[in-house]
Design a protein around this motif. Structure first.
Motif, mmCIF file in Angstrom:
data_model
loop_
_atom_site.group_PDB
_atom_site.id
_atom_site.type_symbol
_atom_site.label_atom_id
_atom_site.label_comp_id
_atom_site.label_asym_id
_atom_site.label_seq_id
_atom_site.Cartn_x
_atom_site.Cartn_y
_atom_site.Cartn_z
ATOM 1 N N LYS A 118 11.090 -14.390 29.511
ATOM 2 C CA LYS A 118 11.357 -13.470 30.623
ATOM 3 C C LYS A 118 12.066 -12.211 30.146
ATOM 4 C CE LYS A 118 13.507 -16.516 33.306
ATOM 5 N NZ LYS A 118 14.121 -17.136 34.478
ATOM 6 N N GLU A 119 12.424 -12.185 28.857
ATOM 7 C CA GLU A 119 13.234 -11.070 28.361
ATOM 8 C C GLU A 119 12.663 -10.474 27.070
ATOM 9 O OE1 GLU A 119 17.700 -11.612 29.193
ATOM 10 O OE2 GLU A 119 16.971 -13.589 28.618
ATOM 11 N N PRO A 120 11.579 -9.715 27.209
ATOM 12 C CA PRO A 120 10.927 -9.166 26.010
ATOM 13 C C PRO A 120 11.858 -8.331 25.129
ATOM 14 C CG PRO A 120 9.607 -8.740 27.975
ATOM 15 C CD PRO A 120 10.875 -9.374 28.448
ATOM 16 N N ASP A 121 12.816 -7.650 25.752
ATOM 17 C CA ASP A 121 13.699 -6.816 24.921
ATOM 18 C C ASP A 121 14.585 -7.663 24.017
ATOM 19 O OD1 ASP A 121 12.647 -4.539 25.897
ATOM 20 O OD2 ASP A 121 14.179 -4.252 27.454
ATOM 21 N N VAL A 122 15.026 -8.814 24.575
ATOM 22 C CA VAL A 122 15.835 -9.723 23.754
ATOM 23 C C VAL A 122 14.953 -10.309 22.651
ATOM 24 C CG1 VAL A 122 17.231 -11.833 23.772
ATOM 25 C CG2 VAL A 122 17.321 -10.275 25.726
ATOM 26 N N VAL A 123 13.710 -10.647 23.011
ATOM 27 C CA VAL A 123 12.786 -11.195 22.011
ATOM 28 C C VAL A 123 12.600 -10.196 20.863
ATOM 29 C CG1 VAL A 123 10.391 -11.911 21.592
ATOM 30 C CG2 VAL A 123 11.572 -12.680 23.669
ATOM 31 N N ARG A 124 12.444 -8.923 21.231
ATOM 32 C CA ARG A 124 12.258 -7.911 20.183
ATOM 33 C C ARG A 124 13.456 -7.915 19.225
ATOM 34 N NH1 ARG A 124 11.127 -3.884 23.070
ATOM 35 N NH2 ARG A 124 8.908 -3.694 22.684
ATOM 36 N N ASP A 125 14.654 -7.948 19.787
ATOM 37 C CA ASP A 125 15.865 -7.939 18.939
ATOM 38 C C ASP A 125 15.917 -9.179 18.051
ATOM 39 O OD1 ASP A 125 16.612 -5.621 20.129
ATOM 40 O OD2 ASP A 125 18.097 -6.520 21.485
ATOM 41 N N ILE A 126 15.557 -10.316 18.642
ATOM 42 C CA ILE A 126 15.620 -11.573 17.875
ATOM 43 C C ILE A 126 14.610 -11.545 16.729
ATOM 44 C CG2 ILE A 126 15.068 -14.044 17.986
ATOM 45 C CD1 ILE A 126 16.257 -14.083 20.808
ATOM 46 N N VAL A 127 13.373 -11.187 17.071
ATOM 47 C CA VAL A 127 12.314 -11.216 16.059
ATOM 48 C C VAL A 127 12.645 -10.224 14.932
ATOM 49 C CG1 VAL A 127 9.849 -10.801 15.638
ATOM 50 C CG2 VAL A 127 10.576 -12.053 17.679
ATOM 51 N N ARG A 128 13.119 -9.063 15.324
ATOM 52 C CA ARG A 128 13.489 -8.052 14.330
ATOM 53 C C ARG A 128 14.574 -8.586 13.398
ATOM 54 N NH1 ARG A 128 14.062 -2.278 17.180
ATOM 55 N NH2 ARG A 128 11.813 -2.317 17.398
ATOM 56 N N ALA A 129 15.610 -9.209 14.005
ATOM 57 C CA ALA A 129 16.732 -9.704 13.207
ATOM 58 C C ALA A 129 16.297 -10.841 12.287
ATOM 59 C CB ALA A 129 17.852 -10.181 14.135
ATOM 60 N N MET A 130 15.488 -11.751 12.821
ATOM 61 C CA MET A 130 15.052 -12.888 11.988
ATOM 62 C C MET A 130 14.127 -12.396 10.872
ATOM 63 S SD MET A 130 14.483 -15.915 14.794
ATOM 64 C CE MET A 130 14.113 -17.223 13.607
#
Ligand code: FMN
Length: 327
Positions: A118-130
């Motif tokens: 439900k939170e694509p912006d959080v997903v972007r941050d997570i994927v980028r960081a990982m």
């Protein structure tokens, strides 16, 4: 052939991560039978992994010859997830996977698992960081969406690809579907059309026919099997045989019995208490007995066993009766 970067996933077949099931003991059983090209740990809390808690370090253990193996992490905090991913890499995992599919209330309450969808912006941050934290291939496992009105797996999977994910696994159900719902593969097919990285199909793949029909419809690059592998750990071998043009064989009664007893012995060695081993035996029995003729009887016998020895005796007696019936 399914490749995740330079890692070959034999037969395009992966064992799904399953909490309380796909520990080292169960993964050994699957690997021993053969046909499975990728194993994965059950989900691991990223923070606990990052902080290297004793219990978590036990949970992420894998055999030196378990290759390729993925460690799956869950959480919400990009920093903890990145640190967890780094530890997974340092431990020698070949792939690190992000859990974006878990429907459990506990995981979703903390806004991890499928609630991330439900939170694509959080997903972007997570994927980028990982992605930035590890050199090994990084993959994501998700559902088709949160509910019927928000089947955003195609957009989200694309986002993950653009941020550096190297494969995605999509379970066709939404979070709202939990483990029910009506089979719908169009969203999965749409993910496959949108992405250039491998797309692995998941959900109710239980035999050769369901694997092939899912592939024909979605054009997926591989399959991930969960409950079907508890019911029938031979499913990978059977699909692999069919893919190679052979005729898949059903395991004999003897093989089913021996596999179950070997697994029970391994559980006995692993758990310090009878209670722990028996609990796990009963959990697996729920699915395994579905694949056995007169399995309801076997399930009852195992469920009513008070000790590990009694469960083993019941298994032996059950299979002996089955052998007499077919003789
Ligand atoms: C007992 C159990 C535990 C599960 N634990 C996890 C998990 O730790 N991580 C995850 O991504 N999915 C988990 N799942 C979901 C499975 O990986 C898979 O996506 C789902 O069961 C659908 O596939 P299947 O129809 O082949 O079982 C779990 C499923 C079950 C039944």
């Amino acid at each position: 052939m399914l490749m995740i970067r330079d890692i070959e996933i034999a037969n395009g077949l992966a064992l799904a991560p399953m909490e309380g099931v796909t520990d080292l003991t169960f993964r050994r059983l699957v690997r021993q039978i053969g046909g499975c090209g990728l194993t994965c740990t059950e989900f691991i809390p990223a923070r606990g992994l990052a902080e290297q808690h004793k219990k978590i370090m036990e949970m992420v253990k894998f055999d030196v010859d378990e290759s390729p193996v993925a460690i799956q992490v869950f959480g919400r905090d990009p920093v903890a997830l990145a640190e967890g991913a780094k530890i997974a890499q340092d431990l020698g995992a070949h792939i690190v996977d992000l859990n974006m599919g878990c429907p459990s209330k506990q995981v979703c309450r903390n806004s991890g698992g499928s609630s991330l969808m439900k939170e694509p912006d959080v997903v972007r941050d997570i994927v980028r960081a990982m992605r930035a934290a590890v050199e090994i291939p990084f993959t994501v496992k998700m559902r088709s969406g949160w509910d019927q009105d928000s089947k955003n797996a195609p957009d989200l999977a694309y986002l993950c690809q653009e941020e550096g994910a190297e494969a995605v696994t999509v379970h066709w159900r939404t979070r709202e579907d939990k483990y029910g719902g009506e089979r719908e593969l169009d969203t999965l097919a749409e993910v496959k059309r949108r992405l250039s990285i491998p797309v692995i199909a998941n959900g109710d793949i239980v035999d050769v026919s369901s694997a092939l029909s899912t592939q024909a419809y979605t054009k997926c690059d591989g399959w991930m099997i969960g409950r079907g592998a508890i019911k029938n750990p031979w499913v990978f071998r059977q699909i692999a045989t069919a893919l190679a043009g052979g005729t898949p064989q059903e395991p004999s009664l003897d093989e089913r019995e021996q596999t179950l007893l070997d697994y029970y012995e391994a559980l006995r060695n692993r758990f310090n208490s009878d209670h722990g081993a028996l609990g796990r035996m009963k959990k697996i029995a729920r699915y395994f007995t579905e694949g056995v003729h007169d399995g309801a009887e076997l399930r009852k016998l195992i469920f009513h066993s008070a000790t590990v020895e009694e469960a083993e005796e019941n298994v032996r007696a059950f299979f002996e009766r089955q052998r007499q019936l077919v003789a």
